[in-house]
Write an enzyme that holds these catalytic residues in place. Structure first.
Site, short mmCIF file in Angstrom:
data_model
loop_
_atom_site.label_atom_id
_atom_site.label_comp_id
_atom_site.label_asym_id
_atom_site.label_seq_id
_atom_site.Cartn_x
_atom_site.Cartn_y
_atom_site.Cartn_z
CE LYS A 82 -19.37 24.86 -34.13
NZ LYS A 82 -20.22 23.72 -33.66
O1 G3P Z 1 -21.35 20.50 -33.28
C1 G3P Z 1 -21.46 20.34 -34.58
C2 G3P Z 1 -21.68 18.94 -35.07
O2 G3P Z 1 -20.57 18.19 -34.73
C3 G3P Z 1 -22.96 18.29 -34.66
O3 G3P Z 1 -23.10 17.10 -35.31
O4 G3P Z 1 -24.72 15.69 -36.50
O5 G3P Z 1 -23.85 14.99 -34.28
O6 G3P Z 1 -25.42 16.89 -34.44
P1 G3P Z 1 -24.35 16.11 -35.11
#
Ligand code: G3P
Length: 220
Positions: free
Chosen positions: A83
């Site tokens: 990533k």
């Molecule tokens: O892993 C990336 C993303 O899905 C994180 O999203 O906003 O839940 O931290 P969030």
């Protein structure tokens, strides 16, 4: 649409993988830090639980060092997808790693213009963050729809991964938008199963069966 789990927690991954419907895993530095275990070892253990793509994120911010770190991450396991953030340095590293055959998931995408750059750099996956856009009063799923449309217009092979998923509605909308993958926390995956009529219907079926056959259904 592929279903990925957005966690580095082994217990959650075992629980999700047990249903036989999880196709891969995404992690990020916050999720890895939460587990507090050595990065490479944690990724290796994840690969023993889920037999699909595992996204592991670089923490370097300068292109040459990202490329170096990306090569090391890719050596952890064949299922590792590196990533890289959607910064100028991240796009540069994506271009270099992709030319070497290293699969890159370009993360922290918030505009269709950013997604276009990632596809042109040869990204294997692009990760638009739906929930974080919703958090600032944008309709995050519009971004997924726009990226799918642009990629279809030009035949880009980059897969669209709907990330920062917060609810079952996000999962359904991502599928309707034509996303290739949706990554979600375990609690969202668990909610996808739920419907009161399914529970009510099964109860009635079992009651009707037992009324006539006075015996418990054959346990598998
Ligand atoms: O892993 C990336 C993303 O899905 C994180 O999203 O906003 O839940 O931290 P969030």
């Amino acid at each position: 649409m592929k279903i990925f789990l957005d966690t580095a927690n082994l217990e959650e991954l075992r629980k999700g993988a047990d249903w036989g419907i999880v196709d891969g895993v995404t992690t990020n530095p916050t999720l890895i830090a939460k587990e507090g275990k050595p990065f490479a070892e944690q990724i290796r253990r994840i690969s023993e639980i889920v037999k699909g793509d595992i996204s592991a994120e670089v923490v370097e911010t300068q292109a040459d060092r990202m490329v170096q770190e990306g090569r090391e991450l890719a050596r952890i396991h064949p299922n590792v997808v590196v990533k890289c953030p959607l910064t100028r340095e991240g796009v540069k590293a994506t271009s270099a790693l992709s030319k070497e055959g290293v699969r890159v998931n370009v993360t922290l995408c918030f505009t269709p213009a950013q997604a276009l750059l990632a596809a042109k750099a040869g990204a294997y996956i692009i990760s638009p963050f739906v929930g974080r856009l919703d958090d600032i009063a944008y309709t995050g799923m519009d971004l997924v729809r726009q990226i799918v449309a642009i990629y279809n217009n030009y035949g880009f092979k980059t897969q669209v991964l709907a990330a920062s998923i917060r609810s079952p509605v996000h999962v359904v909308e991502a599928a309707l938008a034509g996303a290739h993958i949706a990554t979600m926390p375990l609690k969202v995956l668990e909610m996808l199963f739920n419907h009161p009529l399914t529970d009510k219907g099964l109860d009635q079926f079992l009651k009707d069966y037992q009324k006539v056959f006075h015996e418990a259904p054959v346990e598998g």
